[in-house]
Design a protein around this motif. Structure first.
Motif, short mmCIF file in Angstrom:
data_model
loop_
_atom_site.label_atom_id
_atom_site.label_comp_id
_atom_site.label_asym_id
_atom_site.label_seq_id
_atom_site.Cartn_x
_atom_site.Cartn_y
_atom_site.Cartn_z
N TYR A 178 -27.15 -0.75 -21.19
CA TYR A 178 -27.56 -2.02 -21.52
C TYR A 178 -28.80 -1.86 -22.62
O TYR A 178 -28.84 -2.54 -23.29
CB TYR A 178 -27.94 -2.81 -20.18
CG TYR A 178 -26.98 -3.80 -19.60
CD1 TYR A 178 -27.09 -5.16 -19.91
CD2 TYR A 178 -26.06 -3.27 -18.73
CE1 TYR A 178 -26.32 -5.98 -19.12
CE2 TYR A 178 -25.24 -4.10 -18.19
CZ TYR A 178 -25.27 -5.61 -18.41
OH TYR A 178 -24.27 -6.26 -17.84
N HIS A 242 -29.05 -9.61 -17.50
CA HIS A 242 -30.22 -9.19 -16.52
C HIS A 242 -29.61 -8.27 -15.52
O HIS A 242 -30.34 -7.59 -14.62
CB HIS A 242 -30.80 -10.42 -15.76
CG HIS A 242 -29.61 -11.15 -14.86
ND1 HIS A 242 -28.79 -11.65 -15.46
CD2 HIS A 242 -29.26 -11.06 -13.62
CE1 HIS A 242 -27.97 -12.36 -14.56
NE2 HIS A 242 -28.35 -11.76 -13.31
N ASN A 243 -28.16 -8.16 -15.43
CA ASN A 243 -27.51 -7.57 -14.45
C ASN A 243 -28.07 -6.12 -14.14
O ASN A 243 -27.67 -5.49 -13.04
CB ASN A 243 -25.84 -7.86 -14.38
CG ASN A 243 -25.30 -7.49 -13.22
OD1 ASN A 243 -24.55 -6.44 -12.85
ND2 ASN A 243 -25.56 -8.47 -12.20
N TRP A 244 -28.43 -5.21 -15.18
CA TRP A 244 -28.71 -3.92 -15.03
C TRP A 244 -29.63 -3.70 -14.35
O TRP A 244 -29.94 -2.53 -13.57
CB TRP A 244 -28.75 -3.39 -16.45
CG TRP A 244 -30.01 -4.12 -17.06
CD1 TRP A 244 -29.97 -4.99 -17.81
CD2 TRP A 244 -31.41 -3.49 -17.08
NE1 TRP A 244 -31.40 -5.30 -18.36
CE2 TRP A 244 -32.31 -4.23 -17.87
CE3 TRP A 244 -32.00 -2.42 -16.23
CZ2 TRP A 244 -33.63 -4.12 -17.90
CZ3 TRP A 244 -33.49 -2.34 -16.55
CH2 TRP A 244 -34.12 -3.17 -17.47
N ASP A 247 -29.94 -3.02 -10.06
CA ASP A 247 -29.26 -1.78 -9.72
C ASP A 247 -30.08 -0.80 -9.91
O ASP A 247 -30.19 0.19 -9.37
CB ASP A 247 -27.80 -1.96 -10.50
CG ASP A 247 -26.62 -2.56 -9.76
OD1 ASP A 247 -26.68 -2.90 -8.70
OD2 ASP A 247 -26.07 -3.34 -10.64
N TYR A 318 -34.30 -8.70 -7.69
CA TYR A 318 -33.84 -10.15 -8.44
C TYR A 318 -35.06 -10.82 -8.28
O TYR A 318 -35.20 -11.90 -9.33
CB TYR A 318 -32.85 -10.73 -7.31
CG TYR A 318 -31.43 -10.26 -7.66
CD1 TYR A 318 -30.75 -10.89 -8.86
CD2 TYR A 318 -30.85 -9.38 -6.92
CE1 TYR A 318 -29.48 -10.29 -9.12
CE2 TYR A 318 -29.63 -8.96 -7.17
CZ TYR A 318 -28.74 -9.40 -8.18
OH TYR A 318 -27.49 -8.96 -8.48
#
Length: 544
Positions: A178, A242-244, A247, A318
């Motif tokens: 990313y 944002h998803n990286w 995790d 988050y």
């Protein structure tokens, strides 16, 4: 008399420390820790000195950005390509340098008990700190990209080797891809601007002081703002890229989570503001009404997903996505209130989230679980951690008297006052006057949800019945851990009670950027927008 190279020492001493640590015999882990701590403390001392000096001698308002820079150092590097070693700081970048130094010292202290290859851990951690500091002090664009990429490598290695075994390889690869893809996108836009400089009668150079006063054509600004801005904003956790981040937070060891959430995400926001908004102000005016919609999703969606988590680290991950949305939202207000709030929010969120991850790390190292449904009554064993977690929670909720309120309230006001903007011709016909106040109302939902999931987490983890037979490794936290928790808590409280220690210096740093944006707003018409888009389409199809 030659000025002492404050910024070079702060940015490059961790490089030197990393090399020295790697040269030590592998059994000299204690020496590696001491060298890392000494280097981090040196950076902190110098950062505090520079901060106090700059705050005591703030530049007059109305100056262009080059004239607000302090502690400037300039040396030729590759003159034939316009590449030079130029470092300097304004009010905002200096504040972030101090933030990095504080979190860096905290990360070393929190990692003191790591016994799995401590030499290599401390070396890579120092390299990570150097990369982040380098971005904040860089005044040469090539140098900024150089340090930006340097910060990626140690993140990957530290997560893969010392991270959570169940997710570390997946999370490290996801994070790296990313960030690298985002930086590649920004690099393309950045090179386009570099090769456009001769068209403006400017010699090709990477000196950001020159770029900050260049007036690129409107069509160029509108076309290339989003690639340049979004490429960096990916690192800031901007929706939908944002998803990286969650995790990466979960898989990283505690110190890396602290520097990742506390500083690295601010690096993305800072670079997006510096390279995107400051260099391409007309592009910012054109696209910001659209970007604020994305940041609204950041704030609300991030908080709602955090509400659904039972893993403490995922919840905080988050939560970071949600709160970093407020930073970009502050930029999108195109007002002094919003910009100042965004700058303070970077510091407040950096310390708050670093302390959150430190608390979770201390519990996980002993309970070997982050599941809120399994943890209960932890206050009995970890009273210091409990108090620190509650302080961080109150900051996250925006409680008056703490730094979160001082940061978030100006952003809310800036968004609400955005209803007075009347920019015609912005993307998709969006006009801030028609929906910014609605955004201000919607994001209140994010604050309410934040309070809900943090109160639930506090009740579930720290209060209730403690089952002594269930846990067998509940050793007390170290004195160094207590120092970190107390120090971070005190800073968050001081900022909330005495905002004068940070607000003026941040205002001085964002004012030159805002001046560029306000100049771009003047006379911005539908015709300008349509003409720019038409010329862009014609050029794409090979027209003259």
């Amino acid at each position: 008399m030659t000025q002492f190279p404050f910024l070079s020492v702060v940015a490059l001493s961790p490089f030197v420390a990393a090399v020295i640590i790697l040269m030590l015999p592998k059994e000299r882990g204690e020496n590696a820790r001491m060298i890392a701590l000494g280097t981090a403390l040196l950076g902190l001392i110098l950062s505090v000195y520079m901060y106090v000096d700059y705050l005591s001698n703030l530049p007059p308002s109305g100056l262009p950005w080059p004239d607000t820079l302090a502690f400037v150092e300039e040396y030729a590097w590759v003159p034939s390509l316009g590449i030079n070693y130029i470092v300097g700081v304004d009010g905002l970048s200096l504040t972030l340098v101090l933030l990095t130094s504080i979190v860096g010292v905290g990360g070393v202290m929190i990692s003191w008990s790591i016994d799995d290859r401590p030499r290599e851990f401390m070396a890579f951690f120092m390299l990570l700190v150097a990369g982040v500091q380098g971005v904040f002090v860089a005044v040469d664009a090539f140098l900024l990209f150089f340090f930006y990429e340097v910060a990626v490598l140690p993140m990957y290695v530290m997560i893969v080797i010392w991270g959570w075994k169940e997710r570390r390889e997946y999370a490290a690869m996801k994070l790296t891809l990313y960030i690298l893809i985002g930086s590649f996108i920004s690099l393309i836009a950045f090179l386009v601007l570099y090769f456009k400089l001769p068209d403006l009668g400017i010699e090709s150079t990477f000196d950001m002081r020159v770029w900050s006063e260049a007036n690129f054509a409107s069509a160029i600004q509108i076309r290339w703002f989003m690639p340049l801005f979004i490429g960096f904003a990916i690192l800031a956790g901007m929706f939908p890229f944002h998803n990286w981040s969650p995790d990466g937070h979960v898989a990283a060891p505690t110190a890396v989570s602290m520097i990742h959430a506390g500083v690295l995400m601010k690096l993305g926001a800072y670079a997006a503001m510096r390279m995107g908004i400051q260099f391409l102000p007309e592009g910012a005016v054109y696209w910001m009404p659209f970007i604020i919609i994305l940041t609204t999703i950041n704030v609300v969606y991030g908080s709602l997903v955090a509400m659904r988590q039972t893993d403490l680290k995922y919840m905080i991950g988050y939560s970071s996505v949600s709160h970093m949305g407020l930073v970009t939202m502050g930029f999108a207000t195109m007002s002094m209130l919003g910009f100042t709030g965004a700058g303070i929010q970077m510091v407040s969120h950096g310390l708050m989230t670093a302390m959150f991850f430190a608390c979770v790390g201390m519990i996980y190292d002993r309970a070997h679980s982050r599941d809120m449904n399994k943890l209960s009554g932890m206050m009995k064993m970890f009273p210091w951690v409990t108090v620190a977690f509650i302080v961080a929670s109150l900051v996250s909720m925006g409680m008056p008297g703490l730094s979160g309120f001082i940061a978030e309230f100006p952003i809310f006001l800036g968004v609400w006052e955005g209803g007075d903007l009347n920019l015609t011709g912005t993307i998709f016909g969006l006009n801030p006057a028609s929906f910014y106040p609605i955004v201000a109302i919607i994001i209140v939902l994010g604050i309410i949800t934040t309070a809900a999931y943090l109160l639930r987490a506090t009740q579930s983890v720290f209060f209730g019945n403690y089952d002594a037979d269930k846990w067998h490794d509940m050793r007390p936290i170290l004195a160094l851990d207590k120092i970190v928790l107390v120090s971070f808590s005190v800073i968050l409280i001081v900022i909330g009670v005495l905002p004068s220690v940070i607000a003026p210096i941040v205002e001085s740093g964002v004012q030159p950027v805002l001046m560029r944006v306000q100049e771009a707003q003047a006379g911005y018409t539908v015709f300008d927008s349509v003409h720019a888009i038409a010329m862009t389409v014609i050029q794409w199809f090979g027209g003259a």
